[in-house]
Design a protein around this motif. Structure first.
Motif, PDB file in Angstrom:
ATOM      1  N   ARG A  33       0.846  -1.244  -0.014  1.00 39.03           N
ATOM      2  CA  ARG A  33      -0.168   0.070   0.165  1.00 39.03           C
ATOM      3  C   ARG A  33       0.959   1.150  -0.291  1.00 39.03           C
ATOM      4  O   ARG A  33       0.464   2.233  -0.577  1.00 39.03           O
ATOM      5  N   VAL A  34       1.895   1.446   0.725  1.00 41.49           N
ATOM      6  CA  VAL A  34       2.892   2.400   0.773  1.00 41.49           C
ATOM      7  C   VAL A  34       3.405   2.501  -0.567  1.00 41.49           C
ATOM      8  O   VAL A  34       3.759   3.380  -1.333  1.00 41.49           O
ATOM      9  N   SER A  35       3.677   1.526  -1.466  1.00 39.17           N
ATOM     10  CA  SER A  35       4.319   1.542  -2.648  1.00 39.17           C
ATOM     11  C   SER A  35       3.526   2.048  -3.677  1.00 39.17           C
ATOM     12  O   SER A  35       3.751   2.818  -4.413  1.00 39.17           O
ATOM     13  N   MET A  36       2.110   1.781  -3.509  1.00 36.44           N
ATOM     14  CA  MET A  36       1.104   2.476  -4.354  1.00 36.44           C
ATOM     15  C   MET A  36       1.101   3.858  -4.154  1.00 36.44           C
ATOM     16  O   MET A  36       0.810   4.677  -4.992  1.00 36.44           O
ATOM     17  N   ALA A  37       1.049   4.240  -2.915  1.00 40.76           N
ATOM     18  CA  ALA A  37       0.961   5.839  -2.631  1.00 40.76           C
ATOM     19  C   ALA A  37       2.122   6.267  -3.041  1.00 40.76           C
ATOM     20  O   ALA A  37       1.973   7.541  -3.623  1.00 40.76           O
ATOM     21  N   TYR A  38       3.223   5.859  -2.962  1.00 43.17           N
ATOM     22  CA  TYR A  38       4.493   6.567  -3.217  1.00 43.17           C
ATOM     23  C   TYR A  38       4.591   6.698  -4.790  1.00 43.17           C
ATOM     24  O   TYR A  38       4.775   7.727  -5.197  1.00 43.17           O
ATOM     25  N   GLN A  39       3.998   5.687  -5.631  1.00 44.41           N
ATOM     26  CA  GLN A  39       4.117   5.776  -7.068  1.00 44.41           C
ATOM     27  C   GLN A  39       3.543   6.870  -7.531  1.00 44.41           C
ATOM     28  O   GLN A  39       3.485   7.557  -8.461  1.00 44.41           O
ATOM     29  N   ALA A  40       2.073   6.744  -6.789  1.00 42.56           N
ATOM     30  CA  ALA A  40       1.090   7.790  -7.363  1.00 42.56           C
ATOM     31  C   ALA A  40       1.626   9.204  -7.212  1.00 42.56           C
ATOM     32  O   ALA A  40       1.451  10.029  -8.011  1.00 42.56           O
ATOM     33  N   ASN A  41       2.533   9.523  -5.946  1.00 44.29           N
ATOM     34  CA  ASN A  41       2.903  10.745  -5.599  1.00 44.29           C
ATOM     35  C   ASN A  41       4.061  10.811  -6.545  1.00 44.29           C
ATOM     36  O   ASN A  41       4.290  12.168  -7.131  1.00 44.29           O
ATOM     37  N   ALA A  42       5.016  10.172  -6.921  1.00 40.35           N
ATOM     38  CA  ALA A  42       6.237  10.106  -7.763  1.00 40.35           C
ATOM     39  C   ALA A  42       5.872  10.330  -9.205  1.00 40.35           C
ATOM     40  O   ALA A  42       6.583  11.231  -9.920  1.00 40.35           O
ATOM     41  N   ARG A  43       4.430  10.067  -9.669  1.00 41.65           N
ATOM     42  CA  ARG A  43       4.204  10.166 -11.073  1.00 41.65           C
ATOM     43  C   ARG A  43       4.051  11.791 -11.308  1.00 41.65           C
ATOM     44  O   ARG A  43       4.026  12.151 -12.384  1.00 41.65           O
ATOM     45  N   GLN A  44       3.835  12.492 -10.493  1.00 44.41           N
ATOM     46  CA  GLN A  44       3.548  14.126 -10.447  1.00 44.41           C
ATOM     47  C   GLN A  44       4.858  14.647 -10.369  1.00 44.41           C
ATOM     48  O   GLN A  44       4.964  15.947 -10.633  1.00 44.41           O
ATOM     49  N   SER A  45       5.995  13.970 -10.350  1.00 43.56           N
ATOM     50  CA  SER A  45       7.240  14.576 -10.293  1.00 43.56           C
ATOM     51  C   SER A  45       7.611  15.171 -11.747  1.00 43.56           C
ATOM     52  O   SER A  45       7.534  14.323 -12.736  1.00 43.56           O
ATOM     53  N   SER A  46       7.894  16.375 -11.835  1.00 41.35           N
ATOM     54  CA  SER A  46       8.275  16.848 -13.303  1.00 41.35           C
ATOM     55  C   SER A  46       9.795  16.215 -13.654  1.00 41.35           C
ATOM     56  O   SER A  46       9.682  16.341 -14.838  1.00 41.35           O
ATOM     57  N   THR A  47      10.583  15.954 -12.891  1.00 43.59           N
ATOM     58  CA  THR A  47      11.685  14.980 -13.287  1.00 43.59           C
ATOM     59  C   THR A  47      11.556  13.510 -12.960  1.00 43.59           C
ATOM     60  O   THR A  47      11.204  13.414 -11.657  1.00 43.59           O
ATOM     61  N   PRO A  48      12.111  12.910 -13.774  1.00 50.27           N
ATOM     62  CA  PRO A  48      12.306  11.310 -13.416  1.00 50.27           C
ATOM     63  C   PRO A  48      12.947  11.196 -12.136  1.00 50.27           C
ATOM     64  O   PRO A  48      14.154  11.809 -12.219  1.00 50.27           O
ATOM     65  N   LEU A  49      12.452  10.306 -11.187  1.00 48.87           N
ATOM     66  CA  LEU A  49      13.502   9.566  -9.834  1.00 48.87           C
ATOM     67  C   LEU A  49      14.695   8.713 -10.573  1.00 48.87           C
ATOM     68  O   LEU A  49      14.420   7.846 -11.194  1.00 48.87           O
ATOM     69  N   SER A  50      15.742   9.065  -9.958  1.00 52.37           N
ATOM     70  CA  SER A  50      16.780   7.958 -10.235  1.00 52.37           C
ATOM     71  C   SER A  50      16.371   6.742  -9.059  1.00 52.37           C
ATOM     72  O   SER A  50      15.470   6.870  -8.314  1.00 52.37           O
ATOM     73  N   TRP A  51      17.046   5.383  -9.423  1.00 48.79           N
ATOM     74  CA  TRP A  51      16.577   4.250  -8.651  1.00 48.79           C
ATOM     75  C   TRP A  51      16.951   4.531  -7.218  1.00 48.79           C
ATOM     76  O   TRP A  51      16.286   4.001  -6.207  1.00 48.79           O
ATOM     77  N   PRO A  52      17.913   4.956  -6.791  1.00 43.73           N
ATOM     78  CA  PRO A  52      18.482   5.347  -5.549  1.00 43.73           C
ATOM     79  C   PRO A  52      17.524   6.326  -4.649  1.00 43.73           C
ATOM     80  O   PRO A  52      17.044   5.732  -3.781  1.00 43.73           O
ATOM     81  N   THR A  53      17.163   7.065  -5.379  1.00 42.50           N
ATOM     82  CA  THR A  53      15.820   8.141  -4.886  1.00 42.50           C
ATOM     83  C   THR A  53      14.446   7.468  -4.648  1.00 42.50           C
ATOM     84  O   THR A  53      14.125   7.639  -3.697  1.00 42.50           O
ATOM     85  N   TYR A  54      14.344   6.620  -5.844  1.00 42.87           N
ATOM     86  CA  TYR A  54      13.121   6.071  -5.678  1.00 42.87           C
ATOM     87  C   TYR A  54      13.018   4.944  -4.682  1.00 42.87           C
ATOM     88  O   TYR A  54      12.011   4.586  -4.042  1.00 42.87           O
ATOM     89  N   ILE A  55      13.892   4.048  -4.470  1.00 41.24           N
ATOM     90  CA  ILE A  55      14.099   3.160  -3.332  1.00 41.24           C
ATOM     91  C   ILE A  55      14.043   3.951  -2.077  1.00 41.24           C
ATOM     92  O   ILE A  55      13.436   3.614  -1.094  1.00 41.24           O
ATOM     93  N   ALA A  56      14.977   5.111  -1.497  1.00 43.62           N
ATOM     94  CA  ALA A  56      15.043   5.257  -0.664  1.00 43.62           C
ATOM     95  C   ALA A  56      14.060   6.198  -0.195  1.00 43.62           C
ATOM     96  O   ALA A  56      13.259   6.192   1.076  1.00 43.62           O
ATOM     97  N   GLY A  57      13.282   7.043  -1.092  1.00 46.64           N
ATOM     98  CA  GLY A  57      12.185   7.775  -0.822  1.00 46.64           C
ATOM     99  C   GLY A  57      11.182   6.786  -0.339  1.00 46.64           C
ATOM    100  O   GLY A  57      10.287   6.953   0.641  1.00 46.64           O
ATOM    101  N   TYR A  58      11.018   5.640  -0.890  1.00 48.57           N
ATOM    102  CA  TYR A  58      10.063   4.781  -0.669  1.00 48.57           C
ATOM    103  C   TYR A  58       9.990   4.233   0.819  1.00 48.57           C
ATOM    104  O   TYR A  58       9.142   3.988   1.624  1.00 48.57           O
ATOM    105  N   LEU A  59      11.405   3.898   1.254  1.00 49.30           N
ATOM    106  CA  LEU A  59      11.841   3.235   2.619  1.00 49.30           C
ATOM    107  C   LEU A  59      11.428   4.503   3.644  1.00 49.30           C
ATOM    108  O   LEU A  59      11.108   4.083   4.707  1.00 49.30           O
ATOM    109  N   VAL A  60      11.689   5.569   3.356  1.00 47.59           N
ATOM    110  CA  VAL A  60      11.540   6.709   4.056  1.00 47.59           C
ATOM    111  C   VAL A  60       9.969   6.876   4.545  1.00 47.59           C
ATOM    112  O   VAL A  60       9.552   6.864   5.904  1.00 47.59           O
ATOM    113  N   MET A  61       9.188   6.531   3.490  1.00 46.86           N
ATOM    114  CA  MET A  61       7.799   6.705   3.729  1.00 46.86           C
ATOM    115  C   MET A  61       7.237   5.426   4.435  1.00 46.86           C
ATOM    116  O   MET A  61       6.154   5.534   5.281  1.00 46.86           O
ATOM    117  N   SER A  62       8.034   4.280   4.293  1.00 45.74           N
ATOM    118  CA  SER A  62       7.331   3.037   4.889  1.00 45.74           C
ATOM    119  C   SER A  62       7.529   2.819   6.131  1.00 45.74           C
ATOM    120  O   SER A  62       7.017   2.566   7.306  1.00 45.74           O
TER     121      SER A  62
END
Length: 311
Positions: A33-62
């Protein structure tokens, strides 16, 4: 009803996904569920996220809520000494990411939140009860917690709020679903959030209080009797229950942990349901009503014109 809720909570809290993936259902659902919420928010980013940012940001939220709760109580967070949470959450996040990369249109928050709000309530119940249970004698680390924290109702409310909303609050403050992290106003204090936008925060505190009262925890021992002793509340209660009302009987009120947890889940389910309605559907339904009323008014006006022409 509490029995069925308790059985469901016991199931997701004790049954593992599969021998090849030996993690409990509840944290795995939370990870998804956190992954779904995080991805929905990440889609609104004007700049694509790098994989390290994508993973670390998700873990912070989790893990933000659990991390802060443990640090506040002076306890080591599990994710700092166990590989289990890392394997569980990262695996789930990658699988959910892969799924929505093939079916991006399915990641529609209003639909997902509406369909899964009862499940969200159960998962959030486990998170909050897991946090505030650190303040109960059943916790293995109970003796390591400062007694001032254990005896303070305020601490229970804070831990409840952190366990419920800490991850989203930290992630929102840092903007971890964007390419450029930075400090900003915490979501709790932003204009426009409203009572339902901040339900994770106050809902966690309310649930912590309900659990503490139901469990007759020393920190809440006098809360309910004091509340019911207030003149207005006492008058209302005696009017509604003249034969059964006795403020002193509530001093012995106590649920077992399973019943208290089920009660908390019911309260959370109501909160989540109301939030889904107020955030995703109330305005849409109001607009539909306005359109229908407008059509009815236009139809009535047309009928009046026709009747006038006939005359």
């Amino acid at each position: 009803m509490l029995d069925s809720v308790a059985a469901t909570l016991a199931y997701i809290s004790s049954v593992k996904i599969h021998p090849a993936f030996p993690f409990l259902i509840s944290p795995t659902l939370h990870a998804a569920r956190v992954s779904m919420a995080y991805q929905a928010n990440a889609r609104q980013s004007s700049t694509p996220l790098s994989w390290p940012t994508y993973i670390a940001g998700y873990l912070v939220m989790s893990w933000g809520g659990g991390f802060l709760s443990h640090l506040m109580l002076g306890l080591p967070p599990p994710m700092l000494y166990s590989f289990g949470p890392w394997i569980n959450y990262l695996t789930v996040h990658l699988v959910v990411t892969l799924f929505f990369s093939f079916f991006p249109s399915l990641l529609h928050p209003p639909t997902i939140n509406t369909a899964l709000f009862p499940l969200d309530a159960l998962v959030r119940t486990n998170a909050v009860v897991g946090g505030i249970s650190l303040l109960y004698p059943s916790s293995p680390t109970f003796n390591l917690v400062n007694p001032l924290y254990i005896k303070s109702p305020l601490t229970h409310l804070i831990i409840g709020a952190l366990s419920s909303s800490g991850g989203a609050t930290v992630a929102g403050t840092l903007g971890t679903w964007t390419a450029q992290w930075g400090m900003s106003t915490p979501p709790l204090f932003r204009a426009g959030m409203g009572i339902w936008g901040n339900m994770d925060v106050w809902g966690g505190s309310v649930v912590a209080a309900v659990y503490g009262i139901a469990m007759n925890h020393p920190a809440f021992k006098n809360v309910l009797p004091t509340f019911l002793s207030l003149p207005i509340i006492s008058h209302i209660a005696k009017s509604l229950y003249p034969l059964y009302y006795d403020v002193y009987t509530f001093e012995s009120l106590s649920f077992n942990p399973v019943e208290a947890k089920a009660l908390v889940a019911v309260v959370f389910t109501v909160f989540f349901g109301l939030r889904v309605y107020n955030i995703h559907w109330s305005k849409k339904l109001e607009n539909v009503d306005k359109k229908n009323n407008g059509r009815k008014a236009a139809g009535a006006a047309a009928i009046r014109r026709v009747d006038g022409e006939k005359l």
